[in-house]
Design a protein around this motif. Structure first.
Motif, PDB file in Angstrom:
ATOM      1  N   PRO A   1      -6.150  14.097  -6.160  1.00 37.54           N
ATOM      2  CA  PRO A   1      -6.046  13.862  -4.712  1.00 37.54           C
ATOM      3  C   PRO A   1      -7.047  12.793  -4.266  1.00 37.54           C
ATOM      4  O   PRO A   1      -8.194  12.768  -4.726  1.00 37.54           O
ATOM      5  CB  PRO A   1      -6.395  15.229  -4.110  1.00 37.54           C
ATOM      6  N   GLY A   2      -6.619  11.915  -3.399  1.00 43.47           N
ATOM      7  CA  GLY A   2      -7.499  10.892  -2.860  1.00 43.47           C
ATOM      8  C   GLY A   2      -7.618   9.644  -3.698  1.00 43.47           C
ATOM      9  O   GLY A   2      -8.244   8.661  -3.275  1.00 43.47           O
ATOM     10  N   PHE A   3      -7.012   9.674  -4.905  1.00 40.86           N
ATOM     11  CA  PHE A   3      -7.144   8.509  -5.783  1.00 40.86           C
ATOM     12  C   PHE A   3      -6.556   7.251  -5.147  1.00 40.86           C
ATOM     13  O   PHE A   3      -7.183   6.193  -5.125  1.00 40.86           O
ATOM     14  CB  PHE A   3      -6.452   8.769  -7.126  1.00 40.86           C
ATOM     15  N   ALA A   4      -5.342   7.364  -4.619  1.00 39.10           N
ATOM     16  CA  ALA A   4      -4.679   6.191  -4.037  1.00 39.10           C
ATOM     17  C   ALA A   4      -5.505   5.598  -2.911  1.00 39.10           C
ATOM     18  O   ALA A   4      -5.655   4.372  -2.810  1.00 39.10           O
ATOM     19  CB  ALA A   4      -3.287   6.564  -3.540  1.00 39.10           C
ATOM     20  N   ASP A   5      -6.073   6.446  -2.062  1.00 36.33           N
ATOM     21  CA  ASP A   5      -6.862   5.946  -0.936  1.00 36.33           C
ATOM     22  C   ASP A   5      -8.100   5.195  -1.418  1.00 36.33           C
ATOM     23  O   ASP A   5      -8.474   4.166  -0.832  1.00 36.33           O
ATOM     24  CB  ASP A   5      -7.279   7.089  -0.017  1.00 36.33           C
ATOM     25  N   ARG A   6      -8.740   5.682  -2.479  1.00 39.89           N
ATOM     26  CA  ARG A   6      -9.943   5.000  -2.997  1.00 39.89           C
ATOM     27  C   ARG A   6      -9.596   3.613  -3.526  1.00 39.89           C
ATOM     28  O   ARG A   6     -10.323   2.648  -3.274  1.00 39.89           O
ATOM     29  CB  ARG A   6     -10.594   5.847  -4.095  1.00 39.89           C
ATOM     30  N   ILE A   7      -8.501   3.513  -4.247  1.00 38.46           N
ATOM     31  CA  ILE A   7      -8.101   2.212  -4.777  1.00 38.46           C
ATOM     32  C   ILE A   7      -7.660   1.286  -3.650  1.00 38.46           C
ATOM     33  O   ILE A   7      -7.990   0.093  -3.634  1.00 38.46           O
ATOM     34  CB  ILE A   7      -6.972   2.367  -5.812  1.00 38.46           C
TER      35      ILE A   7
ATOM     36  N   MET B   1       0.822  -1.206   0.000  1.00 38.91           N
ATOM     37  CA  MET B   1       0.000   0.000   0.000  1.00 38.91           C
ATOM     38  C   MET B   1       0.862   1.264   0.000  1.00 38.91           C
ATOM     39  O   MET B   1       0.536   2.247  -0.681  1.00 38.91           O
ATOM     40  CB  MET B   1      -0.967  -0.016   1.187  1.00 38.91           C
ATOM     41  N   GLN B   2       1.958   1.245   0.744  1.00 43.97           N
ATOM     42  CA  GLN B   2       2.834   2.413   0.760  1.00 43.97           C
ATOM     43  C   GLN B   2       3.476   2.625  -0.609  1.00 43.97           C
ATOM     44  O   GLN B   2       3.601   3.765  -1.077  1.00 43.97           O
ATOM     45  CB  GLN B   2       3.910   2.265   1.831  1.00 43.97           C
ATOM     46  N   TYR B   3       3.876   1.557  -1.252  1.00 47.56           N
ATOM     47  CA  TYR B   3       4.464   1.664  -2.587  1.00 47.56           C
ATOM     48  C   TYR B   3       3.444   2.257  -3.566  1.00 47.56           C
ATOM     49  O   TYR B   3       3.790   3.115  -4.396  1.00 47.56           O
ATOM     50  CB  TYR B   3       4.924   0.295  -3.080  1.00 47.56           C
ATOM     51  N   PHE B   4       2.214   1.812  -3.453  1.00 51.28           N
ATOM     52  CA  PHE B   4       1.170   2.325  -4.345  1.00 51.28           C
ATOM     53  C   PHE B   4       0.957   3.824  -4.108  1.00 51.28           C
ATOM     54  O   PHE B   4       0.895   4.608  -5.065  1.00 51.28           O
ATOM     55  CB  PHE B   4      -0.133   1.552  -4.107  1.00 51.28           C
ATOM     56  N   ARG B   5       0.855   4.233  -2.852  1.00 52.57           N
ATOM     57  CA  ARG B   5       0.678   5.654  -2.540  1.00 52.57           C
ATOM     58  C   ARG B   5       1.839   6.495  -3.076  1.00 52.57           C
ATOM     59  O   ARG B   5       1.630   7.589  -3.603  1.00 52.57           O
ATOM     60  CB  ARG B   5       0.576   5.867  -1.030  1.00 52.57           C
ATOM     61  N   ASP B   6       3.035   5.977  -2.945  1.00 51.30           N
ATOM     62  CA  ASP B   6       4.219   6.751  -3.318  1.00 51.30           C
ATOM     63  C   ASP B   6       4.400   6.867  -4.830  1.00 51.30           C
ATOM     64  O   ASP B   6       5.041   7.828  -5.299  1.00 51.30           O
ATOM     65  CB  ASP B   6       5.474   6.100  -2.731  1.00 51.30           C
TER      66      ASP B   6
END
Length: 264
Positions: free
Chosen positions: A124-130, A39-44
């Motif tokens: 903004p917020g895209f990573a959190d939704r996925i 998840m951290q890799y995806f956010r970054d």
């Protein structure tokens, strides 16, 4: 994945326990080191991706993205996934619009590639939704390793209310259910319908499903599943009938759908 969900009992009693503890158990799974790293890799990194090609070239990003939509078994099919993304969803002849499995359309729509507009992956917020979807799907997979019927019930509890709220005619919604193997299995089991009805004309199948829904649930409308009580009634009947089938035949009534969900 090192967390194993706790489901002490089968059937509806086990389902009630799972519902009461789902939030805590899902959070425990999400806090495992492997999922935290993913998840951290995806956010970054997801904000740097602007095309379908860019996503499929990054194995870790693609794995998280596909898992979020229940499409993780397509991880080796990079050319196919890139086509899904690059086509977008605007054109009628876009590949995802022509596939019976609407998860591909949801996947393509979520990323917003294939248009002249900026990709949604940079908003903004895209990573959190996925990642919310990724966590949800990962939990369902983990549950399935403990109890296959529970995984299919979780899948139905997530998909049917979304489908009920999506609009469209009742016939269209029923055809979508009939074309979705896990959801169809829930319905066939709950309504006591044989899988052999799949060989009948679609309109005749629709009559059987609607008639039995009316008889078992008191309504033949898919939109009823926007009501949590109606959704719970369906799952209660499904699990009860599945337990009877397991006792009688020694095999899970949901084995085919579970195999599909597990990519087997």
């Amino acid at each position: 994945m090192s967390y194993t969900p706790v489901i002490p009992l089968g059937g509806y009693t086990g389902w009630q326990f799972l519902q009461r503890t789902q939030s805590d158990q899902s959070a425990a799974l999400a806090n495992t080191p492997s999922l935290q790293r993913d998840m951290q890799y995806f956010r970054d990194n997801i904000g740097t991706v602007a095309t379908g090609e860019g996503l499929v070239k990054d194995y870790r990003l693609l794995r998280v993205a596909l898992t979020a939509f229940g499409l993780q078994d397509d991880l080796p099919n990079k050319a196919f996934i890139q086509r899904i993304l690059d086509d977008g969803v605007v054109a009628d002849d876009a590949l995802s619009n022509r596939l019976a499995d609407k998860r591909y359309r949801e996947f393509s729509k979520a990323f917003g590639f294939g248009t002249d507009l900026p990709p949604l992956s940079r908003l903004p917020g895209f990573a959190d939704r996925i990642l919310d979807r990724f966590t949800e799907q990962s939990f369902e997979q983990a549950v399935g390793e403990v109890d296959g019927d529970m995984r299919i019930a979780l899948n139905a509890a997530r998909e049917l209310p979304e489908m009920a709220a999506s609009g469209g005619s009742e016939s269209t919604l029923w055809f979508r259910v009939m074309g979705n193997t896990p959801l169809r299995t829930v319905m066939e089991t709950a309504f006591g319908l044989p899988s052999s009805i799949a060989g009948l004309d679609l309109d005749r199948q629709l009559e059987f499903f609607q008639d039995r829904a009316e008889s078992v649930l008191g309504s033949n409308s898919i939109t009823q599943f926007s009501d949590p009580e109606a959704m719970d009634d369906l799952i209660r009947v499904f699990l009860a009938r599945s337990q009877v089938a397991q006792f009688s035949a020694g095999t899970s009534s949901a084995s085919i759908a579970l195999t599909l969900l597990q990519g087997g």
